[in-house]
Design an enzyme around this catalytic site. Structure first.
Site, PDB file in Angstrom:
ATOM      1  N   ARG A   1      35.653  67.141  14.758  1.00  0.00           N
ATOM      2  CA  ARG A   1      36.337  66.508  15.862  1.00  0.00           C
ATOM      3  C   ARG A   1      35.691  66.939  17.364  1.00  0.00           C
ATOM      4  O   ARG A   1      35.867  66.561  18.103  1.00  0.00           O
ATOM      5  CB  ARG A   1      37.634  66.935  15.887  1.00  0.00           C
ATOM      6  CG  ARG A   1      38.677  66.700  14.751  1.00  0.00           C
ATOM      7  CD  ARG A   1      40.036  67.182  14.984  1.00  0.00           C
ATOM      8  NE  ARG A   1      40.768  67.042  14.002  1.00  0.00           N
ATOM      9  CZ  ARG A   1      42.004  67.607  13.867  1.00  0.00           C
ATOM     10  NH1 ARG A   1      42.499  68.149  15.038  1.00  0.00           N
ATOM     11  NH2 ARG A   1      42.597  67.580  12.927  1.00  0.00           N
TER      12      ARG A   1
ATOM     13  N   LYS B   1      45.991  67.560   0.080  1.00  0.00           N
ATOM     14  CA  LYS B   1      46.436  67.998   1.350  1.00  0.00           C
ATOM     15  C   LYS B   1      47.718  67.284   1.631  1.00  0.00           C
ATOM     16  O   LYS B   1      47.957  66.268   1.719  1.00  0.00           O
ATOM     17  CB  LYS B   1      45.275  67.845   2.348  1.00  0.00           C
ATOM     18  CG  LYS B   1      45.668  68.115   3.867  1.00  0.00           C
ATOM     19  CD  LYS B   1      44.521  67.934   4.742  1.00  0.00           C
ATOM     20  CE  LYS B   1      44.840  68.084   6.279  1.00  0.00           C
ATOM     21  NZ  LYS B   1      43.561  68.036   7.025  1.00  0.00           N
TER      22      LYS B   1
ATOM     23  N   GLU C   1      37.625  75.505   6.724  1.00  0.00           N
ATOM     24  CA  GLU C   1      37.469  74.085   6.868  1.00  0.00           C
ATOM     25  C   GLU C   1      37.251  73.851   8.221  1.00  0.00           C
ATOM     26  O   GLU C   1      38.040  74.292   9.484  1.00  0.00           O
ATOM     27  CB  GLU C   1      38.828  73.439   6.764  1.00  0.00           C
ATOM     28  CG  GLU C   1      38.802  72.058   6.928  1.00  0.00           C
ATOM     29  CD  GLU C   1      40.190  71.228   7.204  1.00  0.00           C
ATOM     30  OE1 GLU C   1      40.446  70.378   7.772  1.00  0.00           O
ATOM     31  OE2 GLU C   1      40.989  71.752   6.422  1.00  0.00           O
TER      32      GLU C   1
END
Length: 214
Positions: free
Chosen positions: A51, A134, A47
């Site tokens: 950002r 999640k 993943e």
């Protein structure tokens, strides 16, 4: 792609290894070497969080690594989902779930792993068709005891807890019947990535891949 189909695919991905490395990458030139080390160590599902300015280029580079499944994290908008898919991401991860994101991922056929913490959020995700979620931020939200409690009334939902998960507590989560894998950043620490210390990262990946699930 319906939410049910998305969850089926994300559940299959989550079942490939007990740990999904959550990666914040600042230099896309490091991406291919990092992905190769992680996949070689037994962690094929990666993943990459959206950002940093380097994230999409990192996804493009990592998508070339044989045996890897590269996804985008911190997907918040329809534009995030489209840009991630165009870069080569094969799944998306979000800290929450919105109608806009559901529609966007369904329209472009991108499997989504959405975040939920409370029973109401989990039930809303179930109503939308998602049963692989999640759990974020895991430790801040109460950790393994909360997930254990959710398993009682909501046994049909499975989770990938992320946020504060480490070698010290990963087994606490993986011992739960409603946890398939965990997400964590400890496998690919900033110092090792910046130094290109791929052998150390591969060793950490191999150790993480050996963590036992329930």
């Amino acid at each position: 792609m319906t939410p049910n189909e998305q969850s089926r695919q994300t559940k299959e991905l989550c079942g490939l290894a007990p740990v999904i490395p959550v990666i914040v990458i600042k230099d896309a030139a490091k991406a291919e070497g990092l992905a190769t080390a992680l996949v070689s160590g037994g962690l094929p599902v990666l993943e990459i969080t959206l950002r940093t300015p380097a994230a999409l280029d990192a996804i493009r580079a990592m998508a070339k690594v044989a045996g890897g499944h590269v996804g985008a994290g911190t997907v918040l908008t329809a534009d995030d989902a489209k840009r991630a898919q165009d870069a080569g991401a094969t799944f998306a991860v979000s800290p929450g779930l919105t109608d806009t994101l559901i529609t966007a991922c369904s329209d472009i056929g991108l499997p989504l792993l959405p975040g939920a913490v409370t029973a109401s959020e989990v039930m809303a995700a179930m109503d939308a068709g998602y049963d692989m979620l999640k759990f974020f931020p895991a430790e801040a939200a109460g950790g393994a005891p909360v997930l254990k409690s959710l398993a009682g009334p909501l046994p049909q939902v499975t989770f990938c807890p992320t946020g504060g998960v480490s070698t010290a507590n990963a087994r606490d989560y993986l011992s739960l019947p409603n946890v398939i894998c965990v997400g964590g950043s400890w496998v690919a620490g900033d110092a090792d990535v910046e130094a290109g210390n791929w052998s150390e990262i591969e060793a950490k990946a191999r150790e993480a891949a050996g963590l036992a699930r329930a």
